[in-house]
Design a protein around this motif. Structure first.
Motif, short mmCIF file in Angstrom:
data_model
loop_
_atom_site.label_atom_id
_atom_site.label_comp_id
_atom_site.label_asym_id
_atom_site.label_seq_id
_atom_site.Cartn_x
_atom_site.Cartn_y
_atom_site.Cartn_z
N SER A 47 -23.67 -51.25 36.10
CA SER A 47 -23.13 -50.84 34.73
C SER A 47 -21.83 -51.35 34.87
CB SER A 47 -23.48 -49.32 34.81
OG SER A 47 -22.95 -48.88 36.10
N PRO A 48 -20.97 -51.58 33.66
CA PRO A 48 -19.74 -51.87 33.72
C PRO A 48 -18.76 -50.74 34.31
CG PRO A 48 -20.46 -51.26 31.38
CD PRO A 48 -21.66 -51.37 32.32
N MET A 49 -17.80 -51.16 34.73
CA MET A 49 -16.80 -50.18 35.50
C MET A 49 -15.86 -49.60 34.26
SD MET A 49 -14.09 -50.72 38.69
CE MET A 49 -15.48 -51.10 39.54
N THR A 50 -15.47 -48.61 33.81
CA THR A 50 -14.63 -47.93 32.99
C THR A 50 -14.27 -46.69 33.65
OG1 THR A 50 -16.10 -46.56 31.64
CG2 THR A 50 -15.84 -49.05 31.05
N ALA A 51 -12.67 -46.47 33.43
CA ALA A 51 -12.46 -45.24 33.66
C ALA A 51 -12.91 -43.93 33.07
CB ALA A 51 -10.73 -45.27 33.60
N SER A 52 -13.34 -44.29 31.64
CA SER A 52 -14.07 -43.16 31.07
C SER A 52 -15.46 -42.94 31.77
CB SER A 52 -14.07 -43.40 29.48
OG SER A 52 -14.72 -44.61 29.51
N GLY A 53 -15.96 -43.73 32.17
CA GLY A 53 -17.30 -43.81 32.79
C GLY A 53 -17.33 -43.13 34.19
N LEU A 54 -16.18 -42.56 34.85
CA LEU A 54 -16.26 -41.98 35.84
C LEU A 54 -17.05 -40.49 35.97
CD1 LEU A 54 -12.72 -42.89 37.11
CD2 LEU A 54 -14.85 -43.58 38.22
N ALA A 55 -17.08 -39.88 34.71
CA ALA A 55 -17.50 -38.56 34.91
C ALA A 55 -18.40 -38.32 33.61
CB ALA A 55 -16.66 -37.64 34.86
N GLN A 56 -19.66 -37.55 33.67
CA GLN A 56 -20.32 -37.21 32.55
C GLN A 56 -19.76 -36.07 31.72
OE1 GLN A 56 -24.53 -36.34 33.48
NE2 GLN A 56 -23.92 -36.79 35.54
N TRP A 57 -19.01 -35.19 32.34
CA TRP A 57 -18.13 -34.28 31.75
C TRP A 57 -17.07 -33.93 32.56
CZ3 TRP A 57 -17.54 -29.79 34.60
CH2 TRP A 57 -18.65 -29.49 35.26
N GLY A 58 -15.87 -33.25 31.82
CA GLY A 58 -14.96 -33.09 32.70
C GLY A 58 -13.41 -33.57 31.85
N PRO A 59 -12.35 -33.34 32.44
CA PRO A 59 -11.18 -33.83 31.89
C PRO A 59 -10.83 -35.43 32.04
CG PRO A 59 -10.56 -32.56 33.94
CD PRO A 59 -12.05 -32.50 33.52
N PRO A 60 -10.37 -36.12 31.24
CA PRO A 60 -9.96 -37.68 31.59
C PRO A 60 -9.80 -37.75 32.87
CG PRO A 60 -9.40 -36.97 29.28
CD PRO A 60 -9.54 -35.72 30.02
N ALA A 61 -9.96 -38.83 33.52
CA ALA A 61 -9.34 -39.26 34.81
C ALA A 61 -7.84 -39.30 34.79
CB ALA A 61 -9.97 -40.55 35.18
N THR A 62 -7.19 -38.66 35.62
CA THR A 62 -5.69 -38.58 35.52
C THR A 62 -5.03 -39.81 36.12
OG1 THR A 62 -5.66 -37.67 37.80
CG2 THR A 62 -5.94 -36.19 35.82
N LEU A 66 -9.41 -55.37 36.11
CA LEU A 66 -8.79 -54.17 36.82
C LEU A 66 -8.11 -53.59 35.88
CD1 LEU A 66 -8.72 -52.20 39.03
CD2 LEU A 66 -6.82 -53.78 39.76
N LEU A 67 -7.30 -54.18 34.96
CA LEU A 67 -6.15 -53.75 33.97
C LEU A 67 -7.10 -53.39 33.04
CD1 LEU A 67 -3.12 -56.26 34.10
CD2 LEU A 67 -3.35 -53.93 35.30
N LYS A 68 -8.03 -53.92 32.39
CA LYS A 68 -8.93 -53.54 31.40
C LYS A 68 -9.55 -52.08 31.85
CE LYS A 68 -12.32 -55.08 28.25
NZ LYS A 68 -13.00 -56.10 27.80
N VAL A 69 -9.88 -51.85 33.01
CA VAL A 69 -10.62 -50.70 33.40
C VAL A 69 -9.71 -49.46 33.48
CG1 VAL A 69 -11.71 -49.63 35.52
CG2 VAL A 69 -12.54 -51.81 35.06
N ALA A 70 -8.46 -49.70 33.94
CA ALA A 70 -7.56 -48.79 34.10
C ALA A 70 -7.14 -48.24 32.70
CB ALA A 70 -6.01 -49.02 34.81
N SER A 71 -7.26 -48.93 31.73
CA SER A 71 -6.73 -48.76 30.21
C SER A 71 -7.90 -47.94 29.43
CB SER A 71 -6.03 -49.70 29.71
OG SER A 71 -6.77 -51.04 29.55
N SER A 72 -9.17 -48.09 30.09
CA SER A 72 -10.54 -47.89 29.31
C SER A 72 -10.71 -46.55 29.12
CB SER A 72 -11.68 -48.55 29.95
OG SER A 72 -11.96 -47.94 31.14
#
Length: 377
Positions: A319-334, A371-377
């Motif tokens: 699956s593609p790597m995204t910062a928003s894809g780190l969790a199913q629920w919870g606050p956005p990754a800080t 990597l920069l795209k992932v960090a801003s996703s």
């Protein structure tokens, strides 16, 4: 995919591998390690390290002027060994072999020596170095610490499934008692080379691959890797590894009994003045309920509960790597969790990007854009 392994579809990844992609396991590994035994760190202030450790939920096995051994409540070896040093840094991991014969086999294959561990630990080790320059110990016959009393679990009412009457829920605000070490996450500029080394030497297998969006044809850039114990299920990942501009420790994770222990333990840490990084949430890869904290020296550590267990029949998911894809629920990754908070650590990462682009490694300009795209996703 080979026909004798189950599919990863319908679990939590978008799809499995396509023809020609990394298989996620070695055909004939030297040995198959049973588990992650402990992690080793260097710290300038063992007293401060112990204060945080107790607030986080560890128990002390022993402490000398030069070394601190910490454990969870499960039986086994200490899960963290902290040595006195000039600065705070990760020294390496120890994996538990199935038996001493595997330690000897690994030593014979690599040309390394089998050595005795200190009497405080007992047993044997073969000390290796992975392609990133990180020390990897494979150990056997270490002393077995008896189990400690576990933190009590609570009775839950699930909708109309009532299991608790004439009683209340009052989880105490106290440290979330660590049960055991779960996993360690590392970053390397030599991702594929280092991944293959662990699969070939230690018999680890990949649960999930991640790739930069739009760059799947270039191969994965992160993997969640588990121990292969055949039909015995093991943690979704014991080791996770990601491509990045420098070799570094990212975080380590420690199991606690349940959400109440994790949440109440977090409130206790907050009251003690420790830095909360990210959480509470539930991950996608691994499904763990998580909460991240910074220790006394700023290293990232995780409480987790309710993680996935897989046996050897499952092929890797992709699956593609995204910062928003780190969790199913919870606050956005800080920003703190992602390493984007302005400060010395973020500055080191920026400087390392410039160096990595000049060096001969897997982190090139295309990967930097990903990597920069992932960090801003």
């Amino acid at each position: 995919m080979t026909s004798h392994h189950g599919t990863h579809n319908d679990l939590h990844s978008e799809q499995g591998a396509v023809s020609g992609e990394h298989p996620g396991r070695a055909k004939n590994p030297v040995i198959k390690v049973a588990d992650l035994a402990w992690l080793e760190f260097s710290k300038p202030d063992l007293a401060a390290s112990e204060r945080f450790a107790h607030a986080f939920g560890f128990s002390t096995v022993s402490r000398t002027p030069d070394e601190l051994q910490l454990r969870g409540s499960d039986a086994g070896a200490p899960c963290v060994i902290v040595r006195s040093g000039a600065r705070s840094r990760y020294l390496g991991a120890a994996f538990r072999a199935a038996d001493a014969a595997d330690v000897v086999r690994l030593a014979d294959t690599t040309g390394a020596k089998v050595e005795k561990l200190p009497e405080s630990i007992g047993g044997l080790t073969v000390d290796l170095t992975d392609p990133s320059g990180v020390r990897v110990r494979v150990v056997a016959d270490t002393h077995e610490l008896a189990a400690l009393p576990a933190q009590s679990t609570r009775a839950f009412n699930f909708g109309n499934d009532v299991r608790r009457t004439n009683d209340t829920q009052r989880p105490p605000r106290e440290p979330a008692r660590i049960q055991r070490l779960g996993h360690v996450v590392l970053q390397t500029t030599k991702y594929i080379e280092t991944l293959d080394w662990y699969l070939e030497h230690l018999g680890l297998i990949v649960s999930d691959f991640k790739y930069y969006p739009g760059q799947r044809e270039r191969g994965p850039t992160m993997s969640f890797i588990r121990c292969d114990q055949g039909t015995t299920p093991t943690d979704h990942h014991t080791l996770a590894m990601m491509l990045g501009p420098r070799h570094r420790y990212v975080h380590s994770a420690y199991q606690v009994t349940d959400l109440d222990a994790l949440a109440a333990g977090g409130e206790y840490l907050r009251e003690q003045g420790f830095h909360h990084s990210w959480g509470i949430g539930r991950h996608i890869e691994g499904s763990q309920i998580f909460d991240y904290w910074r220790d006394a020296d700023g290293l990232l550590v995780e409480h987790f509960a309710d993680g996935d267990r897989f046996d050897s029949t499952l092929e890797p998911g992709w699956s593609p790597m995204t910062a928003s894809g780190l969790a199913q629920w919870g606050p956005p990754a800080t920003k703190d969790f992602l390493g984007l908070t302005p400060g010395p650590e973020a500055l080191r990462e920026l400087r390392s990007m410039a160096r990595a682009l000049r060096d001969d490694n897997e982190f090139d300009l295309t990967r930097l854009r990903g990597l920069l795209k992932v960090a801003s996703s």
